[in-house]
Design a protein around this motif. Structure first.
Motif, short mmCIF file in Angstrom:
data_model
loop_
_atom_site.label_atom_id
_atom_site.label_comp_id
_atom_site.label_asym_id
_atom_site.label_seq_id
_atom_site.Cartn_x
_atom_site.Cartn_y
_atom_site.Cartn_z
N ASP A 1 -5.74 49.42 24.91
CA ASP A 1 -6.53 48.66 25.87
C ASP A 1 -5.96 47.26 26.04
N CYS A 2 -5.36 46.74 24.99
CA CYS A 2 -4.77 45.40 25.04
C CYS A 2 -3.50 45.36 24.20
N ALA A 3 -2.57 44.53 24.63
CA ALA A 3 -1.39 44.23 23.82
C ALA A 3 -1.46 42.77 23.43
N ILE A 4 -1.35 42.50 22.13
CA ILE A 4 -1.34 41.12 21.65
C ILE A 4 0.11 40.75 21.39
N ASN A 5 0.64 39.88 22.24
CA ASN A 5 2.02 39.44 22.16
C ASN A 5 2.13 38.17 23.00
N ALA A 6 3.33 37.58 23.04
CA ALA A 6 3.53 36.39 23.86
C ALA A 6 3.43 36.76 25.34
N ALA A 7 2.81 35.89 26.14
CA ALA A 7 2.50 36.22 27.53
C ALA A 7 3.72 36.26 28.44
N ASN A 8 4.88 35.83 27.95
CA ASN A 8 6.09 36.00 28.76
C ASN A 8 6.36 37.48 29.04
N ASP A 9 5.78 38.36 28.18
CA ASP A 9 5.99 39.79 28.37
C ASP A 9 5.29 40.33 29.61
N LEU A 10 4.36 39.56 30.19
CA LEU A 10 3.82 39.96 31.48
C LEU A 10 4.95 40.14 32.48
N LYS A 11 5.91 39.21 32.42
CA LYS A 11 7.06 39.26 33.33
C LYS A 11 8.24 40.01 32.73
N SER A 12 8.65 39.64 31.50
CA SER A 12 9.89 40.18 30.94
C SER A 12 9.80 41.67 30.68
N ARG A 13 8.61 42.17 30.35
CA ARG A 13 8.44 43.61 30.12
C ARG A 13 7.57 44.25 31.21
N SER A 14 7.30 43.49 32.28
CA SER A 14 6.51 43.98 33.42
C SER A 14 5.12 44.46 33.02
N LEU A 15 4.55 43.84 31.99
CA LEU A 15 3.21 44.25 31.58
C LEU A 15 2.17 43.97 32.66
N TRP A 16 2.50 43.06 33.58
CA TRP A 16 1.52 42.78 34.63
C TRP A 16 1.31 43.98 35.55
N GLY B 1 8.57 27.94 27.74
CA GLY B 1 8.66 27.83 29.20
C GLY B 1 8.54 29.17 29.90
N THR B 2 9.04 30.24 29.29
CA THR B 2 8.93 31.55 29.91
C THR B 2 7.48 32.03 29.96
N VAL B 3 6.67 31.59 29.01
CA VAL B 3 5.24 31.91 29.04
C VAL B 3 4.57 31.18 30.20
N ASP B 4 4.86 29.88 30.33
CA ASP B 4 4.28 29.11 31.43
C ASP B 4 4.67 29.73 32.78
N GLU B 5 5.92 30.14 32.88
CA GLU B 5 6.42 30.75 34.12
C GLU B 5 5.69 32.06 34.42
N ALA B 6 5.55 32.90 33.41
CA ALA B 6 4.89 34.20 33.61
C ALA B 6 3.42 34.02 33.99
N LEU B 7 2.74 33.11 33.32
CA LEU B 7 1.32 32.88 33.64
C LEU B 7 1.15 32.32 35.04
N ALA B 8 2.10 31.48 35.49
CA ALA B 8 2.02 30.92 36.84
C ALA B 8 2.21 32.00 37.90
N GLU B 9 3.06 32.97 37.61
CA GLU B 9 3.36 34.03 38.58
C GLU B 9 2.39 35.21 38.50
N ALA B 10 1.69 35.33 37.37
CA ALA B 10 0.86 36.52 37.13
C ALA B 10 -0.20 36.77 38.21
#
Length: 372
Positions: free
Chosen positions: A203-218, A273-282
């Motif tokens: 139901d959830c993955a606990i990891n750094a939020a850059n993975d929204l973008k880098s692993r396409s979790l979004w 910075g990759t986390v900030d970037e991913a959250l901005a684009e999410a």
């Protein structure tokens, strides 16, 4: 004429003889696009080759082209490579002291401070150095991921919503918190987060939020809850096989030691910075970003305040670590020291951070004796 006689003759005639270049074979299992590779190993390779005029080089393997993630300890100790990044929770029985200290990560609020405290502690604590002695490894550099957070397939911001949910947790301590709020902890590698969310196994993955973008979790996790679970820093960023470290000239060892603190600061900054970037684009990918409810956040704070230290010691005892209680106490003192040292440095002054890190830790490291 033998090589030895030729060198003696050249010396007698006053002819300069070329110094043989030294090469370090290294591996990190993240791809080249990951900041720990691009701003870490790839940047370090460039720095040491420039600083040495090409006399110290690095042959770098990235991704799983040479070794799978779990083999970055055995690959080092077996001599397949001379330097690796290694995630310590993959081999807890081999790294009991490291896993004891890493169990405290959930309580640490700042990744840069954690990276600096880790290097200071791992280089200077006798028990930690004893662990590396047993392994035949020379520890050279630290890392700390950005804060881990919750990336979920459905909205989870309250205690009621989290009950019964299957959460991918990065450590036994994180799993203990999940159980304390009625969730179901699941242990899978980060490489399986996408498929787990896609198939409903998570139901959830606990990891750094850059993975929204880098692993396409979004694509499969449309809700991110900004509940901070601390950074991840188990193992090491730069560890060398001891015989390979011993085989380097003193000048090459010094080049490495001089290059690493600034490299770690730049890499950590890039990672954040990759986390900030991913959250901005999410949001453009349909992701809703929310804060946790006060009761959910309070449950984590209470868990940290009342249980984490004991669980870290328990982790060490189960793994057979030397002095687990002392390890946790001394590391917490080291982290607090670095909180004080970093207090007056602006968050964007990377040069000041790098200079502090170098002065406080790496300038005190004697390459004629350390790790030999």
């Amino acid at each position: 004429m033998t090589k030895t006689k030729a060198l003696l003759l050249a010396s007698a005639l006053g002819v300069a003889t070329p110094v043989a270049a030294e090469d370090i074979t290294a591996s990190i299992w993240f791809p080249e696009t990951h900041p720990m590779t691009s701003a870490g190993y790839m940047a370090l390779k460039d720095t040491i080759e420039d600083a040495s005029g090409g006399e110290l080089t690095m042959t770098l393997y990235t991704g799983t082209s040479l070794l799978p993630p779990v083999a970055h300890l055995s690959g080092l100790t077996d001599g397949i490579v001379q330097m690796t990044y290694h995630a310590g929770t993959y081999t807890p029985s081999d790294l009991p002291e490291d896993n004891t200290v890493a169990a405290l990560a959930i309580a640490l609020p700042d990744s840069m401070t954690a990276a600096m405290a880790m290097a200071d502690f791992y280089i200077n604590d006798e028990v930690m150095q004893g662990m590396f002695d047993r392994l035949g490894i020379t520890f050279l550099g630290s890392y700390a991921s950005p804060q881990y957070t919750m990336m979920c397939a459905s909205e989870i911001t309250t205690l009621d919503q989290i009950k019964g949910k299957k959460l991918r947790m990065p450590s036994p301590v994180h799993a203990a918190w999940a159980e304390s709020v009625g969730a179901v902890p699941v242990t899978v590698p980060s490489s399986e987060m996408f498929s787990g969310l896609e198939k409903g196994q998570l139901d959830c993955a606990i990891n750094a939020a850059n993975d929204l973008k880098s692993r396409s979790l979004w694509d499969v996790a449309k809700y991110t809850t900004l509940l901070d679970f601390g950074p991840y820093f188990a193992g090491w960023m730069y560890g060398m096989d001891r015989s390979a470290w011993q085989g380097l000239s003193e000048s090459s060892r010094q080049i490495l030691v001089d290059a690493i603190p600034g490299n770690i600061v730049q890499m950590t900054h890039a990672y954040i910075g990759t986390v900030d970037e991913a959250l901005a684009e999410a949001p453009d990918h349909g992701v809703t970003i929310e804060e946790p409810s006060e009761e959910l956040a309070a449950s984590l704070r209470e868990f940290i305040d009342t249980q984490v230290d004991g669980l870290a010691v328990e982790t060490g005892e189960k793994l057979g670590a030397v002095d687990p209680e002392g390890l946790t106490t001394r590391f917490k003192e080291t982290y607090a020291k670095w909180e004080g040292l970093m207090a007056d440095i602006p968050a964007d002054d990377l040069d000041a951070m790098a200079e502090l890190f170098k002065t406080e830790v790496y300038d005190k490291l004697d390459v004629t004796s350390y790790g030999l």
